[in-house]
Design an enzyme around this catalytic site. Sequence first.
Site, mmCIF file in Angstrom:
data_model
loop_
_atom_site.group_PDB
_atom_site.id
_atom_site.type_symbol
_atom_site.label_atom_id
_atom_site.label_comp_id
_atom_site.label_asym_id
_atom_site.label_seq_id
_atom_site.Cartn_x
_atom_site.Cartn_y
_atom_site.Cartn_z
ATOM 1 N N LYS A 34 0.821 -1.224 0.000
ATOM 2 C CA LYS A 34 0.000 0.000 0.000
ATOM 3 C C LYS A 34 0.846 1.261 0.000
ATOM 4 O O LYS A 34 0.356 2.344 -0.263
ATOM 5 C CB LYS A 34 -0.884 -0.036 1.258
ATOM 6 C CG LYS A 34 -1.942 1.032 1.348
ATOM 7 C CD LYS A 34 -2.727 0.851 2.647
ATOM 8 C CE LYS A 34 -3.731 1.977 2.845
ATOM 9 N NZ LYS A 34 -4.418 1.862 4.143
ATOM 10 N N LEU A 35 2.131 1.116 0.289
ATOM 11 C CA LEU A 35 3.032 2.259 0.470
ATOM 12 C C LEU A 35 2.478 3.216 1.522
ATOM 13 O O LEU A 35 2.186 4.383 1.243
ATOM 14 C CB LEU A 35 3.317 2.981 -0.853
ATOM 15 C CG LEU A 35 4.049 2.158 -1.911
ATOM 16 C CD1 LEU A 35 4.316 2.988 -3.157
ATOM 17 C CD2 LEU A 35 5.366 1.594 -1.375
ATOM 18 N N ILE A 60 -4.113 -4.651 1.204
ATOM 19 C CA ILE A 60 -4.490 -6.065 1.399
ATOM 20 C C ILE A 60 -5.911 -6.202 1.957
ATOM 21 O O ILE A 60 -6.505 -7.268 1.872
ATOM 22 C CB ILE A 60 -3.515 -6.849 2.326
ATOM 23 C CG1 ILE A 60 -3.392 -6.196 3.719
ATOM 24 C CG2 ILE A 60 -2.153 -7.022 1.685
ATOM 25 C CD1 ILE A 60 -2.798 -7.113 4.767
ATOM 26 N N THR A 125 5.041 -12.701 14.857
ATOM 27 C CA THR A 125 6.054 -12.159 15.769
ATOM 28 C C THR A 125 6.044 -12.869 17.119
ATOM 29 O O THR A 125 5.008 -13.379 17.551
ATOM 30 C CB THR A 125 5.782 -10.644 15.977
ATOM 31 O OG1 THR A 125 6.544 -10.173 17.077
ATOM 32 C CG2 THR A 125 4.311 -10.377 16.292
ATOM 33 N N ASP A 126 7.196 -12.847 17.786
ATOM 34 C CA ASP A 126 7.260 -13.423 19.142
ATOM 35 C C ASP A 126 6.430 -12.607 20.139
ATOM 36 O O ASP A 126 6.146 -13.083 21.240
ATOM 37 C CB ASP A 126 8.718 -13.529 19.626
ATOM 38 C CG ASP A 126 9.471 -12.202 19.677
ATOM 39 O OD1 ASP A 126 8.882 -11.164 19.313
ATOM 40 O OD2 ASP A 126 10.653 -12.215 20.087
ATOM 41 N N GLU A 127 6.040 -11.386 19.746
ATOM 42 C CA GLU A 127 5.271 -10.544 20.683
ATOM 43 C C GLU A 127 3.909 -11.138 21.009
ATOM 44 O O GLU A 127 3.281 -10.725 21.991
ATOM 45 C CB GLU A 127 5.121 -9.123 20.128
ATOM 46 C CG GLU A 127 6.458 -8.436 19.966
ATOM 47 C CD GLU A 127 6.385 -6.917 19.894
ATOM 48 O OE1 GLU A 127 5.372 -6.340 20.282
ATOM 49 O OE2 GLU A 127 7.372 -6.325 19.436
ATOM 50 N N TYR A 153 -0.723 -3.601 19.013
ATOM 51 C CA TYR A 153 0.008 -4.236 17.896
ATOM 52 C C TYR A 153 0.059 -5.756 18.065
ATOM 53 O O TYR A 153 -0.350 -6.508 17.176
ATOM 54 C CB TYR A 153 1.437 -3.680 17.785
ATOM 55 C CG TYR A 153 2.351 -4.559 16.952
ATOM 56 C CD1 TYR A 153 2.177 -4.645 15.577
ATOM 57 C CD2 TYR A 153 3.358 -5.334 17.547
ATOM 58 C CE1 TYR A 153 2.990 -5.479 14.804
ATOM 59 C CE2 TYR A 153 4.174 -6.163 16.783
ATOM 60 C CZ TYR A 153 3.986 -6.238 15.420
ATOM 61 O OH TYR A 153 4.781 -7.067 14.656
ATOM 62 N N SER A 156 -3.211 -7.463 17.658
ATOM 63 C CA SER A 156 -3.686 -7.577 16.272
ATOM 64 C C SER A 156 -2.945 -8.700 15.548
ATOM 65 O O SER A 156 -3.533 -9.431 14.746
ATOM 66 C CB SER A 156 -3.538 -6.247 15.522
ATOM 67 O OG SER A 156 -2.165 -5.938 15.311
ATOM 68 N N LYS A 157 -1.656 -8.864 15.833
ATOM 69 C CA LYS A 157 -0.902 -9.963 15.207
ATOM 70 C C LYS A 157 -1.397 -11.315 15.724
ATOM 71 O O LYS A 157 -1.496 -12.291 14.973
ATOM 72 C CB LYS A 157 0.601 -9.814 15.489
ATOM 73 C CG LYS A 157 1.271 -8.628 14.833
ATOM 74 C CD LYS A 157 1.261 -8.657 13.308
ATOM 75 C CE LYS A 157 2.172 -9.719 12.713
ATOM 76 N NZ LYS A 157 2.197 -9.645 11.234
ATOM 77 N N ASP A 275 8.800 5.657 30.072
ATOM 78 C CA ASP A 275 8.693 4.302 29.532
ATOM 79 C C ASP A 275 7.477 4.145 28.623
ATOM 80 O O ASP A 275 6.500 4.879 28.750
ATOM 81 C CB ASP A 275 8.578 3.302 30.711
ATOM 82 C CG ASP A 275 9.173 1.948 30.360
ATOM 83 O OD1 ASP A 275 9.523 1.731 29.184
ATOM 84 O OD2 ASP A 275 9.283 1.105 31.269
#
Length: 342
Positions: A34-35, A60, A125-127, A153, A156-157, A275
């Site tokens: 999508k840039l 997408i 991701t490992d997250e 984030y 959502s993954k 933080d």
Amino acid sequence: MNIIVTGGAGFIGANFVYYELEKHPEDRIICLDKLTYAGNLETLEKAMKNPNFRFVRGDIADKEFVEKLFEEEKPDIVVNFAAESHVDRSIEDPGIFLKTNILGTQVLMDACRKYGIKRYHQVSTDEVYGDLPLDRPDLFFTEETPIHTSSPYSSSKAGADLLVLAYYRTFGLPVTITRCSNNYGPYHFPEKLIPLMISRALADESLPVYGKGENVRDWLYVKDHCAAIDLVMRKGKVGEVYNVGGHNEKSNLEVVKIILEKLGKPESLITYVTDRPGHDMRYAIDPTKIHNELGWIPETKFEDGIEETIEWYLNNKEWWENILSGEYQNYFDKMYKEKDRV
Ligand code: NAD
Ligand code: TDX
């Protein structure tokens, strides 16, 4: 084979495009991107010269557009890198993360079901596993570790991962998932820790370390991640998840100090800032499964990879200076719209 690589104008996707064009010159790569602010067509300039490469700009999550592309290209494999990827941005504005990362994955997989596919590969991701405590260095994430996310984030993954596994179980879609630790290397967008610190140190600007800088990440050189994805999407077992990581744990402060030392800049540039809310303490991957089943091992030691990366940023100043100035966002219009090449 025809391979659609989504998100190929971003950091890992672009490295993967170059990896595939070199390793499998017989295959055709169609990059769909999508840039967004994170996509940079300048990164793909060299790939554009390869007759086995095509770039297409699109979303997408746009069903009509995705179906048209599938009709045209009849892909054998789809590898989905496209995502909103920055944790701090997801804390500011979660909505686009859910749309791209979850709904976009659904649209892609529905197209795979409609037109048929040999493999749909999800880059995760490992997250999704949440974090580990600093005082338990014996603990690692395995594929059996429960999903336990911290940020919009990572949630959502994780949502996307669950949907991918549901499409396997319910519809029999031939899927695989890789869950990788923190990557570093060329073309990394300078909002993320390592390129941010390199670019700021070179400008003698302060280096904002969150909290005390004691959070630990498991760093993997991007090319090793590309090799793992290539293996899993071609030889991995359908319906399976593979963890990818390099036993390369470093605290943020250690990483920042290494960068300063290599650049000959003083540690007085380090500034401790507020933080990140919900900040994950430690990530650490157990890569036994991908090693035993597919023979993957990380080839680049952190000491070598970080030197190569710093060298790359020193030799490619224009690339990241164009990003910092915003110039890169004009590249698409300048180079491609007028010529009607995409
Ligand atoms: P990035 O932010 O550098 O690149 C993302 C790319 O996706 C960009 O080119 C962007 O334009 C494109 N994109 C975003 N939304 C889109 C949409 N709706 N349709 C089409 N394209 C879209 O990200 P990255 O660091 O290269 O990460 C790539 C993938 O790897 C992501 O799925 C991320 O979750 C995952 N991952 C990243 C890391 C890491 O350390 N960077 C580690 C593990 C997994
Ligand atoms: O300015 C900063 N100062 C700082 O201390 C930034 C940008 C980050 N940090 C810290 C936060 C993290 O502990 O450095 C660590 C790394 O931060 P990021 O580069 O934002 O990466 P992280 O949050 O670990 O997520 C990355 O790895 C997993 C990617 O961005 C994700 O897309 C991937 O899934």
